[in-house]
Design a protein around this motif. Structure first.
Motif, PDB file in Angstrom:
ATOM      1  N   GLN A 163      -5.578  -6.660  -6.159  1.00 19.19           N
ATOM      2  CA  GLN A 163      -6.530  -6.859  -7.092  1.00 19.19           C
ATOM      3  C   GLN A 163      -7.781  -6.056  -6.594  1.00 19.19           C
ATOM      4  OE1 GLN A 163      -7.128  -8.240  -9.838  1.00 19.19           O
ATOM      5  NE2 GLN A 163      -5.681 -10.209 -10.330  1.00 19.19           N
ATOM      6  N   ARG A 164      -8.638  -5.514  -7.542  1.00 21.43           N
ATOM      7  CA  ARG A 164      -9.944  -4.710  -7.204  1.00 21.43           C
ATOM      8  C   ARG A 164     -11.302  -5.488  -7.376  1.00 21.43           C
ATOM      9  NH1 ARG A 164     -11.376   0.165 -10.730  1.00 21.43           N
ATOM     10  NH2 ARG A 164     -11.409  -1.287 -12.452  1.00 21.43           N
ATOM     11  N   LEU A 191       0.765  -1.212   0.049  1.00 17.93           N
ATOM     12  CA  LEU A 191       0.011   0.081   0.045  1.00 17.93           C
ATOM     13  C   LEU A 191       0.994   1.261   0.086  1.00 17.93           C
ATOM     14  CD1 LEU A 191      -3.023   0.910   0.206  1.00 17.93           C
ATOM     15  CD2 LEU A 191      -2.661   1.021   2.585  1.00 17.93           C
ATOM     16  N   GLN A 192       2.020   1.194   0.897  1.00 13.80           N
ATOM     17  CA  GLN A 192       2.775   2.414   0.714  1.00 13.80           C
ATOM     18  C   GLN A 192       3.621   2.609  -0.405  1.00 13.80           C
ATOM     19  OE1 GLN A 192       4.649   3.291   4.921  1.00 13.80           O
ATOM     20  NE2 GLN A 192       4.544   0.989   4.746  1.00 13.80           N
ATOM     21  N   SER A 193       3.914   1.428  -1.109  1.00 13.28           N
ATOM     22  CA  SER A 193       4.357   1.494  -2.546  1.00 13.28           C
ATOM     23  C   SER A 193       3.401   1.982  -3.671  1.00 13.28           C
ATOM     24  CB  SER A 193       4.985   0.114  -2.910  1.00 13.28           C
ATOM     25  OG  SER A 193       5.886  -0.587  -2.265  1.00 13.28           O
ATOM     26  N   ALA A 194       2.249   1.578  -3.293  1.00 13.46           N
ATOM     27  CA  ALA A 194       1.066   2.248  -4.189  1.00 13.46           C
ATOM     28  C   ALA A 194       0.886   3.838  -4.050  1.00 13.46           C
ATOM     29  CB  ALA A 194      -0.199   1.534  -3.974  1.00 13.46           C
ATOM     30  N   PHE A 224      -9.863  -3.406  -2.453  1.00 11.71           N
ATOM     31  CA  PHE A 224      -8.854  -3.991  -2.836  1.00 11.71           C
ATOM     32  C   PHE A 224      -8.038  -4.889  -2.001  1.00 11.71           C
ATOM     33  CE2 PHE A 224      -9.199   0.103  -5.097  1.00 11.71           C
ATOM     34  CZ  PHE A 224      -8.808  -0.224  -6.527  1.00 11.71           C
ATOM     35  N   SER A 225      -7.591  -5.896  -2.447  1.00  9.67           N
ATOM     36  CA  SER A 225      -7.032  -6.950  -1.612  1.00  9.67           C
ATOM     37  C   SER A 225      -5.535  -7.528  -2.406  1.00  9.67           C
ATOM     38  CB  SER A 225      -7.857  -8.133  -1.161  1.00  9.67           C
ATOM     39  OG  SER A 225      -8.393  -8.845  -2.686  1.00  9.67           O
ATOM     40  N   LEU A 226      -4.653  -7.894  -1.306  1.00 12.37           N
ATOM     41  CA  LEU A 226      -3.628  -8.694  -1.822  1.00 12.37           C
ATOM     42  C   LEU A 226      -3.231  -9.710  -0.846  1.00 12.37           C
ATOM     43  CD1 LEU A 226      -0.452  -6.598  -2.556  1.00 12.37           C
ATOM     44  CD2 LEU A 226      -0.245  -8.919  -1.573  1.00 12.37           C
ATOM     45  N   GLY A 227      -3.369 -11.137  -1.455  1.00 15.55           N
ATOM     46  CA  GLY A 227      -3.081 -12.350  -0.580  1.00 15.55           C
ATOM     47  C   GLY A 227      -4.293 -12.970   0.076  1.00 15.55           C
ATOM     48  N   MET A 250      -2.652   0.843  -7.374  1.00 13.94           N
ATOM     49  CA  MET A 250      -2.990  -0.377  -6.609  1.00 13.94           C
ATOM     50  C   MET A 250      -2.416  -1.518  -7.553  1.00 13.94           C
ATOM     51  SD  MET A 250      -3.978   0.772  -3.661  1.00 13.94           S
ATOM     52  CE  MET A 250      -4.738  -0.408  -2.887  1.00 13.94           C
ATOM     53  N   GLN A 251      -3.005  -1.756  -8.438  1.00 10.80           N
ATOM     54  CA  GLN A 251      -2.599  -2.959  -9.475  1.00 10.80           C
ATOM     55  C   GLN A 251      -1.006  -2.946  -9.684  1.00 10.80           C
ATOM     56  OE1 GLN A 251      -5.497  -3.113 -12.646  1.00 10.80           O
ATOM     57  NE2 GLN A 251      -6.829  -4.256 -11.378  1.00 10.80           N
TER      58      GLN A 251
END
Length: 252
Positions: free
Chosen positions: A211-212, A58-61, A220-223, A205-206
């Motif tokens: 993923q949205r 999220l920080q990278s986004a 959005f989610s990741l993992g 985000m992507q």
């Protein structure tokens, strides 16, 4: 009855990552927290926590977003959500749907009850206690966001509110509206603006692996299982598993 969610069939291989607080100085926040205002039972938990790797992404986004729009910032609406809060919001939304339809709980027909629950579970994941099928937010791997513009000191125009029970919540609603020849010039202008802003947020985000949600522009989610399922749809030749199951905050 809860609607079956296809992503809940994805296997989970828990990573064991801890929940970490979302830095207050890196993001904008929806304050006071909307569900806490309604009386949702967070107790000792905080909605502003995510799994360690999810928070790093999220920080990278955020960094990538500011390459696209230097004065914009990711605004956190909601992140970690205990099962008790998921249950509270499901029941709150059910009551809200009945009120909007002018229906009384004690006089509902079976078809009306089913229709109401269909609307509720179109937005909310079931508050499952089964560790094999947790709600995405209870894993600490899902986050609801919008964007904030520091030049105007206002949220960026996204076309609809988070958690809105309407077709406007669908990520591509405004793209379709702008392309409709029957849309008025002013409506088209606003639709194009909302769609562009949603695209910018999604791109940021992507870019870092999120993923949205297919029906929610803000989620959005990741993992988690939804992330694994969406990746599996896009890359059927590979095998994906979730790496985050339900987690309880330390000390709970």
């Amino acid at each position: 009855m809860p609607i079956s969610k296809p992503y809940l069939q994805m296997p989970i291989v828990e990573s064991g990552e801890t929940l970490l607080p979302i830095p207050q100085d890196r993001f904008a926040f929806e304050t006071p927290h909307p569900y806490q205002v309604l009386g949702a039972p967070y107790e000792q938990a905080s909605p502003y926590f995510l799994r360690e790797s999810v928070l790093e992404a999220l920080q990278s986004a955020q960094g990538y977003l500011q390459q696209l729009q230097p004065h914009w910032q990711i605004m956190i609406f909601d992140a970690y959500r205990p099962i008790a809060v998921q249950t509270f919001m499901v029941n709150f939304t059910y009551a809200q749907v009945l009120q909007e339809k002018g229906w009384q709980p004690e006089t509902l027909s079976p078809s009306q009850k089913e229709e109401a629950w269909q609307e509720v579970y179109g937005l909310w994941a079931p508050p499952n206690v089964d560790p094999k099928s947790p709600p995405p937010h209870s894993t600490g791997a899902a986050v609801d966001i919008t964007l904030f513009d520091w030049t105007t000191n206002e949220p960026v125009f996204m076309g609809s509110e988070i958690d809105e029970l309407s077709a406007r919540s669908h990520p591509h609603y405004f793209a379709d509206l702008a392309a409709n020849p029957q849309t008025s010039p002013n409506e088209k202008r606003l639709a194009e603006q909302a769609d562009q802003n949603r695209r910018i947020m999604c791109e940021a985000m992507q870019k870092v692996g999120f993923q949205r949600h297919q029906q929610e522009w803000w989620h959005f989610s990741l993992g988690d299982q939804m992330w694994a399922w969406l990746n599996q749809l896009e890359q059927p030749h590979l095998t994906f598993k979730a790496r985050y199951g339900r987690i309880e905050p330390v000390g709970s």
